[in-house]
Scaffold this motif. Structure first.
Motif, PDB file in Angstrom:
ATOM      1  N   GLY A 115       3.843   5.915  -5.452  1.00  7.24           N
ATOM      2  CA  GLY A 115       4.015   5.832  -6.325  1.00  7.24           C
ATOM      3  C   GLY A 115       2.988   5.760  -7.443  1.00  7.24           C
ATOM      4  N   ARG A 116       3.373   5.575  -8.812  1.00  8.40           N
ATOM      5  CA  ARG A 116       2.369   5.788 -10.054  1.00  8.40           C
ATOM      6  C   ARG A 116       1.562   4.286 -10.383  1.00  8.40           C
ATOM      7  N   VAL A 152      -5.065   1.740   3.895  1.00  7.85           N
ATOM      8  CA  VAL A 152      -4.775   1.116   4.761  1.00  7.85           C
ATOM      9  C   VAL A 152      -3.239   1.432   5.439  1.00  7.85           C
ATOM     10  N   LEU A 153      -2.518   2.402   4.593  1.00 14.19           N
ATOM     11  CA  LEU A 153      -1.352   3.302   5.453  1.00 14.19           C
ATOM     12  C   LEU A 153      -1.842   3.543   6.230  1.00 14.19           C
ATOM     13  N   LEU A 159      -9.669   2.890 -12.266  1.00 13.78           N
ATOM     14  CA  LEU A 159     -10.169   4.341 -11.999  1.00 13.78           C
ATOM     15  C   LEU A 159      -9.604   3.898 -10.192  1.00 13.78           C
ATOM     16  N   GLN A 160     -10.608   3.560  -9.383  1.00 17.07           N
ATOM     17  CA  GLN A 160     -10.970   3.008  -8.436  1.00 17.07           C
ATOM     18  C   GLN A 160      -9.296   2.408  -7.457  1.00 17.07           C
ATOM     19  N   SER A 161      -9.128   1.645  -7.947  1.00 17.31           N
ATOM     20  CA  SER A 161      -8.161   0.661  -7.346  1.00 17.31           C
ATOM     21  C   SER A 161      -6.344   0.855  -8.328  1.00 17.31           C
ATOM     22  N   GLN A 162      -6.653   1.665  -9.313  1.00 18.36           N
ATOM     23  CA  GLN A 162      -5.479   2.299  -9.802  1.00 18.36           C
ATOM     24  C   GLN A 162      -5.038   0.995 -10.290  1.00 18.36           C
ATOM     25  N   VAL A 200       2.125   1.553  -3.903  1.00 17.57           N
ATOM     26  CA  VAL A 200       0.933   2.382  -4.461  1.00 17.57           C
ATOM     27  C   VAL A 200       0.892   3.979  -4.136  1.00 17.57           C
ATOM     28  N   LEU A 201       0.551   3.971  -2.979  1.00 15.80           N
ATOM     29  CA  LEU A 201       0.285   6.013  -1.961  1.00 15.80           C
ATOM     30  C   LEU A 201       1.709   6.885  -3.249  1.00 15.80           C
ATOM     31  N   SER A 252       0.699  -1.250   0.033  1.00 15.85           N
ATOM     32  CA  SER A 252       0.044   0.481   0.037  1.00 15.85           C
ATOM     33  C   SER A 252       1.155   1.672   0.439  1.00 15.85           C
ATOM     34  N   ALA A 253       2.421   1.113   0.424  1.00 19.94           N
ATOM     35  CA  ALA A 253       3.154   2.076   0.553  1.00 19.94           C
ATOM     36  C   ALA A 253       3.372   2.992  -0.951  1.00 19.94           C
ATOM     37  N   LYS A 287      -2.337  10.355 -10.867  1.00 25.37           N
ATOM     38  CA  LYS A 287      -3.438   9.369 -10.327  1.00 25.37           C
ATOM     39  C   LYS A 287      -5.265  10.441 -10.675  1.00 25.37           C
ATOM     40  N   LEU A 347      -9.423   5.884  -1.910  1.00 24.53           N
ATOM     41  CA  LEU A 347      -8.548   4.322  -2.100  1.00 24.53           C
ATOM     42  C   LEU A 347      -8.407   3.953  -1.200  1.00 24.53           C
ATOM     43  N   PRO A 348      -7.667   2.261  -1.513  1.00 18.03           N
ATOM     44  CA  PRO A 348      -8.122   1.515  -0.274  1.00 18.03           C
ATOM     45  C   PRO A 348      -6.219   1.452   0.255  1.00 18.03           C
ATOM     46  N   SER A 349      -4.773   1.827  -1.235  1.00 14.72           N
ATOM     47  CA  SER A 349      -4.373   1.609  -0.099  1.00 14.72           C
ATOM     48  C   SER A 349      -3.760   3.498   0.659  1.00 14.72           C
ATOM     49  N   ALA A 350      -4.399   4.038   0.740  1.00 11.69           N
ATOM     50  CA  ALA A 350      -4.052   5.360   1.646  1.00 11.69           C
ATOM     51  C   ALA A 350      -4.726   5.104   2.996  1.00 11.69           C
ATOM     52  N   ARG A 366      -8.354  11.891 -10.336  1.00 13.65           N
ATOM     53  CA  ARG A 366      -9.580  11.650  -8.295  1.00 13.65           C
ATOM     54  C   ARG A 366      -9.897  12.634  -7.658  1.00 13.65           C
ATOM     55  N   ARG A 388     -14.699   7.662  -4.426  1.00  9.38           N
ATOM     56  CA  ARG A 388     -14.448   6.781  -3.273  1.00  9.38           C
ATOM     57  C   ARG A 388     -13.154   6.640  -2.280  1.00  9.38           C
TER      58      ARG A 388
END
Lengths: 353, 353
Positions: free
Chosen positions: A75-76, B72-73, A132-135, A72-73, A69-70, B17, B67-70, B20, B65
């Motif tokens: 990076g791109r 989680v982090l 878009l949602q889940s990137q 993802v958050l 998750s880190a 992003k 962002l899941p990773s955010a 978003r 919606r």
DNA sequence: TTGAAAGCGCTAACAG
DNA sequence: CTGTTAGCGCTTTCAA
């Protein structure tokens, strides 16, 4: 050192992310900066060999794994791909899924499952939202979604890499194809080698694409074996067990019935075995039977069915691998031909044995 | 306002992003702080009804919606659960998976798939790594992993919630159970209602747990119907098609053969139908047959099989739902009884029809 | 070839 | 009941 936490007394309360090793720990251990560790982790250039090795050693001893998750958050990339499907057979899907999972795990990508309805008018919208949602970094398409032109167009507009799993010939896309035609040819060669000269074919529903490929393979297989094509030996079924029973009875009613029957799928082949039994004949002594797909029923019936195994799992694995390749370097993914194998079992034997 | 980006001229380059909508946008639109939006999103208390509605409206119109990773982090939850399995039948697994997916999607959780080897000595280690690695909030266990005591113990030590999918009675755990005993009773009642008085049973391999439950249901069903239990009418198979064929021949060889046969699974029931056909008898005219599980073969054969449908998908859905409940509030999850249904098809009919 | 600093979008802790 | 602030662990500028 700018370490933001884990200073002071470690009170037992609220210890966050218990015991997790962070990139900072690796950096400290290797005597470099976080960024350098990051470079090594992502195979980026501009790292000296010596530094790289020191970092790798630190990663190893600390058993460090980056937190998805880190990444993802920050990076791109999301390191996430989705498998889009619309409820095909459970076995098929499961195999595909396992294959896709194989490829994803090998490259440290995560897999997301996306059940869809091909018929729904908001399918494109749904997928777009998901992406878009889940990137998502990319998607794997399974039939029949592979044929949804509006979706394909939209994915291209969005620049989302995708791979298709399909038996059909494709053009420029990324994905896998299966040479069903060649597979059936090989199956026919097997029967011919056993001495069969009159080989019947129970084809699938004419409207279904696969029926055509398999029929074409049947004809080409006969030709290569030097056998004459006799239209009377081809009867139409509709891929179901019962249609296989009925079609086979028609073949056995012929004045000169075939000594071998190739059914376009396993269900119909199972039906053929049943019909032959109902006549008091035996498989493979009196008639050999073979199917296509190697679904579980092929081994559940008696005698077990000689059939074509499409290696569905490989299809999933290879399609995903191409997708990931395409994600890393746009345009790098291509179309891969998936190998099939002949599953020789007890339902085929020498003619007149 | 402390907005950290998207100020100044929006140059087309490197727009992160793309488009978003962030929690900040929602907050601004609703005229509240980010935290309040967060509260609403997570169903936390201490939000006035009016505020909640304003926020919800903003979320709606902005189609926001998180962002899941955010999440989680930042948070301590990962909104991620894994399905642990060791290659059971593909159909079974797929159904379970779909059910689990249903529940996860309904609660905005993500699902991760974890193929495992029950036999491997590093299974516990593997799971532990996975849990820590991916910050899993919980896991769903499928048979046979449900029986891996070392794993269960470790999960408890780690405080990781888990739910088991199992037919067995459980003690304190979270999960689902199936009342196979009751299901068979009902099946027997169906046969008795059709007038059958001599009902045979092809049981599964004695070592398998399910065999016992199903046999017990058979006996209890007979009792409730006022029929005598005759040990001669019970023969042992081993859950395979061919063992069903053999066992049925033994039943038909009896001086007074049964008019109905309950096989402990569908494969053996399919074998029974085959054996009956080999005798020149017809199903259900001469002998009724029923199975258990409602696997695909139940509809692939002819006549289609009367059987018990365990609603595997429900098992997955309910198990996951209990798990999520337990995650939200430790100890809130419980054991749920999964309903089964009698699938009446053509393989059973009135006696002597 | 390397590093320092500034976020990614969100939630936790603690004030108001 | 609501807001402010400070990070979560990593990658990305951009400077050295």
């Amino acid at each position: 050192m700018g370490n933001r936490k884990r200073e002071g007394s470690d009170d037992a309360v609220g210890r966050p992310k218990a015991g997790r090793v962070r990139i900072e720990d690796v950096a400290e251990r290797a005597g470099v900066s976080m960024k350098t560790v990051s470079r090594v982790l992502n195979n980026e250039p501009n790292v000296s060999e010596r530094t790289r090795q020191r970092v790798e050693a630190a990663v190893e001893t600390l058993r460090y794994r980056p937190l998805p998750s880190a990444r993802v958050l920050a990076g791109r990339r999301s390191y996430l791909v989705a498998l889009l499907f619309d409820n095909p057979s459970a076995n098929y899907l499961m195999e595909i899924e396992m294959g896709v999972l194989d490829a994803c795990q090998a490259q440290h990508y995560n897999l997301m499952l996306a059940p869809l309805s091909y018929g729904a008018d908001d399918l494109v919208e749904k997928v777009e939202a998901l992406v878009l949602q889940s990137q998502l970094d990319g998607v794997v398409l399974t039939p029949p979604i592979t044929d949804h032109v509006a979706l394909l167009r939209r994915l291209e507009e969005l620049g989302i890499p995708y791979a298709s799993i399909s038996a059909k010939e494709q053009n420029r896309h990324v994905g896998v194809v299966v040479d069903e035609y060649g597979a059936v040819c090989e199956l026919m060669a097997h029967l011919a080698a056993l001495g069969h000269q009159r080989i019947g074919h129970v084809m699938g529903h004419a409207a279904h694409g696969a029926s055509g490929w398999r029929l074409a393979g049947y004809r080409e297989g006969l030709r290569r074996a030097g056998l004459r094509y006799d239209p009377a030996l081809v009867v139409e079924g509709e891929f179901s067990y019962e249609s296989g029973v009925a079609a086979t009875h028609r073949l056995l009613d012929l004045e000169r019935p075939p000594t071998a029957i190739f059914a376009a799928n396993d269900d119909m082949a199972a039906g053929a075995i049943c019909a032959i039994g109902e006549r008091g004949l035996s498989v493979p002594r009196d008639v050999s039977v073979c199917g296509f797909d190697d679904t579980p029923i092929a081994r559940q019936i008696h005698p077990a069915l000689t059939t074509i195994r499409q290696s569905t799992r490989d299809m999933g694995r290879l399609a995903a691998a191409e997708l990931l390749k395409d994600i890393r370097e746009l345009g790098a993914g291509g179309i891969v031909d998936v190998p099939y194998t002949l599953q020789l079992r007890r339902s085929t034997g020498p003619v007149g044995a």
